[in-house]
Design a protein around this motif. Structure first.
Motif, PDB file in Angstrom:
ATOM      1  N   GLN A  96       0.846  -1.193   0.000  1.00 16.53           N
ATOM      2  CA  GLN A  96       0.000   0.000   0.000  1.00 16.53           C
ATOM      3  C   GLN A  96       0.885   1.248   0.000  1.00 16.53           C
ATOM      4  N   PRO A  97       0.662   2.196  -0.907  1.00 19.82           N
ATOM      5  CA  PRO A  97       1.470   3.415  -0.910  1.00 19.82           C
ATOM      6  C   PRO A  97       1.287   4.203   0.385  1.00 19.82           C
ATOM      7  N   ARG A  98       2.363   4.759   0.902  1.00 19.38           N
ATOM      8  CA  ARG A  98       2.284   5.530   2.140  1.00 19.38           C
ATOM      9  C   ARG A  98       1.411   6.763   1.994  1.00 19.38           C
ATOM     10  N   PHE A  99       1.361   7.336   0.795  1.00 20.46           N
ATOM     11  CA  PHE A  99       0.577   8.567   0.652  1.00 20.46           C
ATOM     12  C   PHE A  99      -0.932   8.326   0.781  1.00 20.46           C
ATOM     13  N   TYR A 100      -1.388   7.079   0.748  1.00 21.14           N
ATOM     14  CA  TYR A 100      -2.808   6.800   0.957  1.00 21.14           C
ATOM     15  C   TYR A 100      -3.251   7.173   2.368  1.00 21.14           C
ATOM     16  N   ASP A 101      -2.331   7.283   3.304  1.00 23.00           N
ATOM     17  CA  ASP A 101      -2.662   7.659   4.679  1.00 23.00           C
ATOM     18  C   ASP A 101      -2.808   9.166   4.850  1.00 23.00           C
ATOM     19  N   LEU A 102      -2.483   9.949   3.822  1.00 20.93           N
ATOM     20  CA  LEU A 102      -2.507  11.402   3.919  1.00 20.93           C
ATOM     21  C   LEU A 102      -3.854  11.968   3.481  1.00 20.93           C
ATOM     22  N   LYS A 103      -4.100  13.216   3.898  1.00 24.49           N
ATOM     23  CA  LYS A 103      -5.310  13.933   3.490  1.00 24.49           C
ATOM     24  C   LYS A 103      -4.918  15.290   2.918  1.00 24.49           C
ATOM     25  N   THR A 104      -5.743  15.782   2.014  1.00 25.87           N
ATOM     26  CA  THR A 104      -5.515  17.107   1.435  1.00 25.87           C
ATOM     27  C   THR A 104      -5.764  18.168   2.500  1.00 25.87           C
ATOM     28  N   GLU A 105      -5.388  19.395   2.171  1.00 26.28           N
ATOM     29  CA  GLU A 105      -5.628  20.507   3.102  1.00 26.28           C
ATOM     30  C   GLU A 105      -7.099  20.625   3.478  1.00 26.28           C
ATOM     31  N   ASP A 106      -8.000  20.246   2.567  1.00 28.20           N
ATOM     32  CA  ASP A 106      -9.435  20.333   2.858  1.00 28.20           C
ATOM     33  C   ASP A 106     -10.006  19.028   3.432  1.00 28.20           C
ATOM     34  N   GLY A 107      -9.125  18.086   3.842  1.00 26.34           N
ATOM     35  CA  GLY A 107      -9.550  16.910   4.588  1.00 26.34           C
ATOM     36  C   GLY A 107      -9.972  15.697   3.778  1.00 26.34           C
ATOM     37  N   ILE A 108      -9.693  15.667   2.487  1.00 31.46           N
ATOM     38  CA  ILE A 108     -10.068  14.530   1.641  1.00 31.46           C
ATOM     39  C   ILE A 108      -8.886  13.558   1.571  1.00 31.46           C
ATOM     40  N   ALA A 109      -9.164  12.275   1.741  1.00 31.14           N
ATOM     41  CA  ALA A 109      -8.107  11.255   1.650  1.00 31.14           C
ATOM     42  C   ALA A 109      -7.480  11.288   0.264  1.00 31.14           C
ATOM     43  N   TYR A 110      -6.150  11.247   0.217  1.00 29.90           N
ATOM     44  CA  TYR A 110      -5.455  11.243  -1.077  1.00 29.90           C
ATOM     45  C   TYR A 110      -5.971  10.125  -1.980  1.00 29.90           C
ATOM     46  N   SER A 111      -6.268   8.972  -1.392  1.00 31.80           N
ATOM     47  CA  SER A 111      -6.727   7.835  -2.197  1.00 31.80           C
ATOM     48  C   SER A 111      -8.089   8.088  -2.833  1.00 31.80           C
ATOM     49  N   GLN A 112      -8.851   9.074  -2.338  1.00 33.62           N
ATOM     50  CA  GLN A 112     -10.115   9.435  -2.965  1.00 33.62           C
ATOM     51  C   GLN A 112      -9.905  10.415  -4.117  1.00 33.62           C
ATOM     52  N   ILE A 113      -8.720  10.992  -4.196  1.00 33.19           N
ATOM     53  CA  ILE A 113      -8.398  11.927  -5.268  1.00 33.19           C
ATOM     54  C   ILE A 113      -7.727  11.184  -6.423  1.00 33.19           C
ATOM     55  N   ALA A 114      -6.787  10.300  -6.113  1.00 33.33           N
ATOM     56  CA  ALA A 114      -6.069   9.539  -7.138  1.00 33.33           C
ATOM     57  C   ALA A 114      -5.583   8.231  -6.546  1.00 33.33           C
ATOM     58  N   THR A 115      -5.441   7.228  -7.401  1.00 30.94           N
ATOM     59  CA  THR A 115      -4.935   5.931  -6.960  1.00 30.94           C
ATOM     60  C   THR A 115      -3.701   5.556  -7.761  1.00 30.94           C
ATOM     61  N   LEU A 116      -2.834   4.816  -7.118  1.00 23.03           N
ATOM     62  CA  LEU A 116      -1.628   4.350  -7.777  1.00 23.03           C
ATOM     63  C   LEU A 116      -1.926   2.981  -8.382  1.00 23.03           C
ATOM     64  N   HIS A 117      -1.874   2.876  -9.708  1.00 26.70           N
ATOM     65  CA  HIS A 117      -2.165   1.621 -10.400  1.00 26.70           C
ATOM     66  C   HIS A 117      -0.909   0.796 -10.626  1.00 26.70           C
ATOM     67  N   SER A 119       3.791   1.170  -9.970  1.00 22.24           N
ATOM     68  CA  SER A 119       4.798   1.928  -9.244  1.00 22.24           C
ATOM     69  C   SER A 119       4.949   3.342  -9.781  1.00 22.24           C
ATOM     70  N   ASP A 120       4.464   3.598 -10.985  1.00 23.06           N
ATOM     71  CA  ASP A 120       4.622   4.929 -11.567  1.00 23.06           C
ATOM     72  C   ASP A 120       3.401   5.399 -12.367  1.00 23.06           C
ATOM     73  N   VAL A 121       2.215   4.884 -12.047  1.00 19.38           N
ATOM     74  CA  VAL A 121       0.999   5.285 -12.748  1.00 19.38           C
ATOM     75  C   VAL A 121      -0.011   5.802 -11.722  1.00 19.38           C
ATOM     76  N   LEU A 122      -0.188   7.109 -11.692  1.00 18.81           N
ATOM     77  CA  LEU A 122      -1.156   7.744 -10.810  1.00 18.81           C
ATOM     78  C   LEU A 122      -2.399   8.040 -11.643  1.00 18.81           C
ATOM     79  N   ALA A 123      -3.547   7.521 -11.234  1.00 26.27           N
ATOM     80  CA  ALA A 123      -4.760   7.641 -12.039  1.00 26.27           C
ATOM     81  C   ALA A 123      -5.863   8.353 -11.270  1.00 26.27           C
ATOM     82  N   THR A 124      -6.686   9.068 -12.004  1.00 28.49           N
ATOM     83  CA  THR A 124      -7.804   9.780 -11.396  1.00 28.49           C
ATOM     84  C   THR A 124      -8.867  10.048 -12.449  1.00 28.49           C
TER      85      THR A 124
END
Length: 179
Positions: A96-117, A119-124
């Motif tokens: 699991q990518p570590r950044f999935y535990d983070l939230k945006t400044e407005d409180g949205i989970a990073y994983s709800q904004i984009a997912t890592l498909h 090692s180098d593909v960020l999708a949204t």
């Protein structure tokens, strides 16, 4: 020679079988959290196989009946793939990518904004809706864009600020530390 070609015909055939028949897991919690239904590679898990990351079905009808089973990973994160009880290959599940535990400044989970498909593909998706989706007569028959939203895996609209914040997070990590 195609640089994306697999090393040999046997490896290519095994990958084709895995992507067609799916994979049963002895440990369903291994690797990046999967999801059922929705847009993108749902019902699949990312797997490091033969030197590349591929998506293998794990939550489809064919996967439930697949002759392939992935064993629990060993201390190095490597799992055996068995077909009818015989070891046919080895795979590794990206963590699991570590950044999935983070939230945006407005409180949205990073994983709800984009997912890592991979090692180098960020999708949204910028807008998790479509005017055709709610009408069976006009909706694309394959589309599941509303399922991810209904399940709470994403948000309806992503702002440029949210996208930039999330996109910057994994870019400073190497692939080995991201997974």
């Amino acid at each position: 020679m195609n640089p994306l070609a697999l090393a040999d015909a046997g490896t290519a055939a095994l990958l084709l079988d895995l992507q067609s028949l799916g994979l049963r897991l002895e440990d369903s919690e291994v690797g990046v959290t999967g999801r059922r239904g929705g847009a993108g590679p749902s019902d699949h898990k990312a797997v490091n196989f033969a030197g590349r990351t591929v998506m293998i079905p794990i939550a489809t009808a064919s996967a439930c009946d697949s002759p392939f089973v992935a064993g629990k990973p060993d201390q190095h994160g490597i799992s055996e793939i068995r077909r009818d009880g015989v070891v046919v290959s080895h795979i590794e599940f990206p963590r699991q990518p570590r950044f999935y535990d983070l939230k945006t400044e407005d409180g949205i989970a990073y994983s709800q904004i984009a997912t890592l498909h991979s090692s180098d593909v960020l999708a949204t998706t910028l807008l998790q809706s479509c005017i055709r989706y709610g009408n069976r007569k006009t909706a694309c028959q394959f589309c599941a864009i509303g399922l991810s939203l209904a399940a709470g895996n994403t948000i309806l609209r992503k702002t440029p600020k949210q996208l930039a914040e999330v996109a910057k997070a994994p870019s400073s990590w190497t692939a080995s530390s991201t997974w």
